[in-house]
Design an enzyme around this catalytic site. Structure first.
Site, mmCIF file in Angstrom:
data_model
loop_
_atom_site.group_PDB
_atom_site.id
_atom_site.type_symbol
_atom_site.label_atom_id
_atom_site.label_comp_id
_atom_site.label_asym_id
_atom_site.label_seq_id
_atom_site.Cartn_x
_atom_site.Cartn_y
_atom_site.Cartn_z
ATOM 1 N N SER A 113 46.131 92.942 97.638
ATOM 2 C CA SER A 113 47.171 92.182 98.311
ATOM 3 C C SER A 113 48.131 91.588 97.271
ATOM 4 O O SER A 113 48.714 92.329 96.482
ATOM 5 C CB SER A 113 46.540 91.109 99.197
ATOM 6 O OG SER A 113 47.475 90.585 100.097
ATOM 7 N N TYR A 144 44.135 86.841 91.134
ATOM 8 C CA TYR A 144 44.980 86.797 92.338
ATOM 9 C C TYR A 144 46.311 86.113 92.033
ATOM 10 O O TYR A 144 47.341 86.723 92.044
ATOM 11 C CB TYR A 144 44.230 86.102 93.479
ATOM 12 C CG TYR A 144 44.932 86.238 94.805
ATOM 13 C CD1 TYR A 144 44.862 87.421 95.519
ATOM 14 C CD2 TYR A 144 45.665 85.180 95.344
ATOM 15 C CE1 TYR A 144 45.513 87.557 96.740
ATOM 16 C CE2 TYR A 144 46.315 85.303 96.560
ATOM 17 C CZ TYR A 144 46.238 86.491 97.254
ATOM 18 O OH TYR A 144 46.894 86.612 98.460
ATOM 19 N N HIS A 169 44.134 95.311 106.452
ATOM 20 C CA HIS A 169 44.273 94.644 105.167
ATOM 21 C C HIS A 169 42.920 94.298 104.552
ATOM 22 O O HIS A 169 42.841 93.988 103.371
ATOM 23 C CB HIS A 169 45.107 93.374 105.343
ATOM 24 C CG HIS A 169 45.713 92.868 104.084
ATOM 25 N ND1 HIS A 169 46.616 93.587 103.332
ATOM 26 C CD2 HIS A 169 45.535 91.703 103.419
ATOM 27 C CE1 HIS A 169 46.973 92.883 102.276
ATOM 28 N NE2 HIS A 169 46.336 91.746 102.299
ATOM 29 N N ASP A 177 47.244 98.576 108.366
ATOM 30 C CA ASP A 177 47.467 97.278 107.739
ATOM 31 C C ASP A 177 48.709 96.637 108.359
ATOM 32 O O ASP A 177 49.810 97.180 108.255
ATOM 33 C CB ASP A 177 47.652 97.453 106.228
ATOM 34 C CG ASP A 177 47.584 96.134 105.467
ATOM 35 O OD1 ASP A 177 47.890 95.083 106.062
ATOM 36 O OD2 ASP A 177 47.234 96.158 104.274
#
Length: 725
Positions: A575, A495, A697, A658
């Protein structure tokens, strides 16, 4: 911090540069001829002396007829590739079993009640339960599954009142997270007439007498300039039974519309604390005396640090990274709370303090050390009382207590331990500093996982060096006894942003991967919170390339240590992790065989113009600033696709509703790569786009959609890495 279905459309495309895509519709060439050739309609911008040509700007508009046609054809092409893949039925069946493994949350306490959520079997959404008394029976208080036949209405958040008489909760549709607030009476399960819209991710604090609550909400259309409705989060007070349109504005007027206030109320109902987040590195604290007519008073000093607080008996306990990147705790008097009157009571340690709250007249502190959790109990003067034993090395995903209760609950999980909730008697903890976990903690609830044997898997934590020599930790999970033969199918994820840690978590679908000999690796990249604010800042703004270098080094380590090789290494991220995938695609296409890029940010020169993305400028920067443009342009994936370059097989995944990351990123990137990449039209190493309908999302996604999405993802990965289902 972190993740889509299709409209089947038979018929497709044959387009040339600049040709109107609708003109070719009558030709209806076969899907098997390759991906659709999206209409090219260049738009040229000049930014800080650089000419930027965007051939697919129109795809930013979902209502454009060419966009609609592109999406229909693109998804039909994706189905033509994914649907015939061998073993899909087996994959789907096993995933259905794995996702039957439910969820459980740590309870909130209010009066005699214990409130918690639980999802069982193939329920699409968690159900809110209430238990009266510690040993009482659970009763359904609110089941959001009854609000939609397809499970696309989600319970976003909930807050019990101090005595448990009421619960305020928010629901939203289709993954939009645009919550509507309702209030339910615990004893009768009856809804009150109060209904408040535009309460996305609400922060809420009940008055002790249940007469009302302080909360956050957003403006309605027409109250602010068009497109600004997603900002201007303000604090209001609502008295039960009143018209919400007349609620009293408490805080936010005249402040930066992109700031994010949250509310906390003292146990006596006198003091309201507002912590206003200003990006991901700064918070300001405001304190309001509710028996005074004076406005909230700022008690921090505009320094670039984060602050949070909790009350008890006229004192305010403040957790902050001010001059302490791994955080520490101060105390001050609510009647004299300015910075010069703060006193440090818990200093910074070698672990990262994630939060401290008053529980049973003490301070409960949650720490993170080398990406795993720790819980500690301190006296109000900062003296350490005890370590709270955890069942194993893993993650505390929630911890709850109250100032007036001598009990806490914490939720625990790891890669091989399903979610469980434990109750801790704080009197026993304080009296027995060295008792075992089983003596100290009582299992309150657990998730059953009969279809897997977690003991058959190994977890190791390794450390590797990034490009600049910094050591990065990584978890590696696999079947016991797996050989390092350099050929194991491996899925690496990361991430690296927004102060988010990737700690050990029970990933249900990943067992499908590991059951088939796959290795699962989680890299703890800079930009996260694993080692404090310095670690975060080393992966944001002009230092974002560190995150990409860390991830590249993780892939190289896995190959060098013979876990896998480049032909058997796949990567996944969503994301901000989707941005990471985009950077890997464009910076090291040779290192990975396959990429799953979910709900991604990819056009970093225009990202700030869509949805709530202005909130992320403090993390990424903005191309509107000349200096920040330079570092964004240096890595923006959409602007680094090279004609004729062979790329990994790619599955872009996004959701049509989203409201965080706009689907335009995935649409534009897929169109561009299918045109420019050497393998853009390949059937064996394709570039695909998957758009889930009635999905956002990732938050609140029903289990049915999770199963379908995961079936596509793993069918794609099994195929590309040569895994037999």
């Amino acid at each position: 911090m972190l993740i889509i279905f299709f409209v089947l459309f038979v018929g497709v495309i044959g387009l040339v540069h600049g040709e109107d895509s609708r003109a070719a519709d009558s030709e209806n060439p076969a899907i098997s001829a390759g991906p659709p050739k999206a209409k090219i309609s260049p738009v040229e911008d000049t930014l800080h002396g650089h000419k930027i040509v965007d051939p697919y700007r129109y795809l930013e508009n979902p209502g454009d007829p060419d966009t609609k046609l592109y999406v229909e054809r693109e998804l039909a092409y994706t189905r033509s590739i994914l649907d015939p893949l061998p073993g899909r039925d087996k994959i789907n069946s096993r995933l259905s079993q794995l996702l039957e493994i439910g969820t459980v949350g740590a309870p909130q306490m209010g009066g005699p009640y214990y409130f918690h959520t639980r999802r069982e079997g193939l329920q699409n959404q968690p159900v809110l339960y209430v238990r009266e008394g510690l040993n009482g029976d659970d009763r359904v208080l609110f089941d959001v599954n009854t609000m939609s036949s397809d499970g696309t209405v989600a319970l976003d958040w909930w807050y019990a009142s101090e005595d448990g008489k009421y619960v305020a909760y928010g629901t939203s549709v289709s993954g939009s997270e645009l919550s509507t607030l309702r209030v339910i009476e615990t004893a009768t399960s009856k809804l009150l007439p109060d209904a408040i819209e535009r309460t996305r991710a609400a922060s809420l604090a009940w008055k002790p007498d249940n007469s009302g609550f302080f909360y956050t909400r957003y403006p309605k259309k027409g109250d602010v300039a068009e497109g600004q409705e997603v900002y201007h989060r303000h604090v209001f007070y609502h008295a039960l039974g009143d018209d919400p349109s007349r609620d009293t504005l408490i805080f936010g007027e005249g402040r930066d519309p992109e700031n994010w206030p949250n509310v906390h109320l003292s146990e006596d109902g006198r003091w309201l604390l507002i912590d206003e987040e200003q990006g991901w590195t700064k918070t300001e604290l405001f304190l309001k005396d509710l028996i005074s007519k004076n406005p909230p008073v700022k008690i921090t000093t505009d320094k670039n640090y984060r602050y949070g607080g909790d009350f008890f008996e006229g004192k305010l306990f403040i957790t902050t990274n001010e001059d302490a990147p791994r955080y520490r705790v101060f105390v001050t008097d609510t009647k004299n709370p300015r910075r010069e009157n703060w006193k440090e009571i818990i200093p910074q340690s070698d672990a990262v303090l994630q939060g401290a709250s008053v529980t049973g007249g003490n301070l409960l502190a949650q720490y993170e050390h080398n990406a795993t959790s720790e819980l500690k109990l301190f006296a109000l003067d900062g003296k350490k009382l005890a370590d709270i034993s955890l069942p194993a090395i893993g993650s505390v995903f929630a911890a709850s207590g109250r100032y007036d209760r001598d009990e806490i609950f914490f939720g625990f999980q790891s890669f091989t331990v399903p979610p469980s909730v434990y109750r801790v008697d704080l009197n026993k903890v304080a009296a027995n500093k060295a008792v075992s976990s089983s003596e100290q903690n009582a299992l309150w609830a657990k998730v059953e996982a009969p279809s897997i044997d977690p003991s058959a898997y190994d977890v190791e934590q390794v450390w590797y060096k990034s490009k600049d020599g910094i050591k990065i930790p990584m978890f590696i999970v696999s079947k016991k006894g797996i050989a390092k033969n350099g050929k194991n199918p491996t899925l690496l994820t990361g991430y690296g942003g927004f102060n988010v840690s990737l700690t050990p978590a029970f990933n249900r679908s990943m067992y499908l991967w590991m059951e088939h000999g796959g290795i699962y690796a989680v890299a703890n990249l800079r930009g996260g919170a694993e080692f404090g604010e310095d670690w975060h800042r080393a992966g944001m703004l002009d230092k974002k390339q560190n995150v990409f270098d860390d991830f590249i080094a993780a892939g190289e380590y896995l190959a060098a240590q013979k876990y896998t090789d480049r032909g058997h290494l796949a990567i996944y991220g969503g994301s901000n992790g989707g941005l990471l995938m985009g950077a890997m695609i464009t910076q090291r296409p040779d290192l990975f065989r396959a990429v799953v890029c979910a709900v991604p940010l990819l056009d970093m020169l225009r990202y700030q113009n869509f949805q709530i993305a202005k909130l992320w400028i403090p993390e990424y920067g903005s191309a509107e600033d000349a200096k920040q443009f330079d570092w964004l342009y240096a890595y923006s994936p959409y602007h680094h696709v090279k004609a004729g370059q062979e790329y990994p097989a790619i599955l872009f995944m996004t959701g049509d509703t989203d409201t965080r990351v706009d689907p335009m990123h995935a649409k534009k990137m897929a169109a561009l790569m299918q045109k420019e990449a050497k393998n853009g039209a390949s059937k064996d190493k394709p570039i695909l786009l998957r758009i889930e309908t009635k999905a956002g999302h990732g938050a609140g996604k029903p289990v049915a959609k999770q199963i379908e999405e995961s079936t596509d993802m793993y069918s794609f990965l099994f195929w590309q890495l040569g895994v037999k289902p």
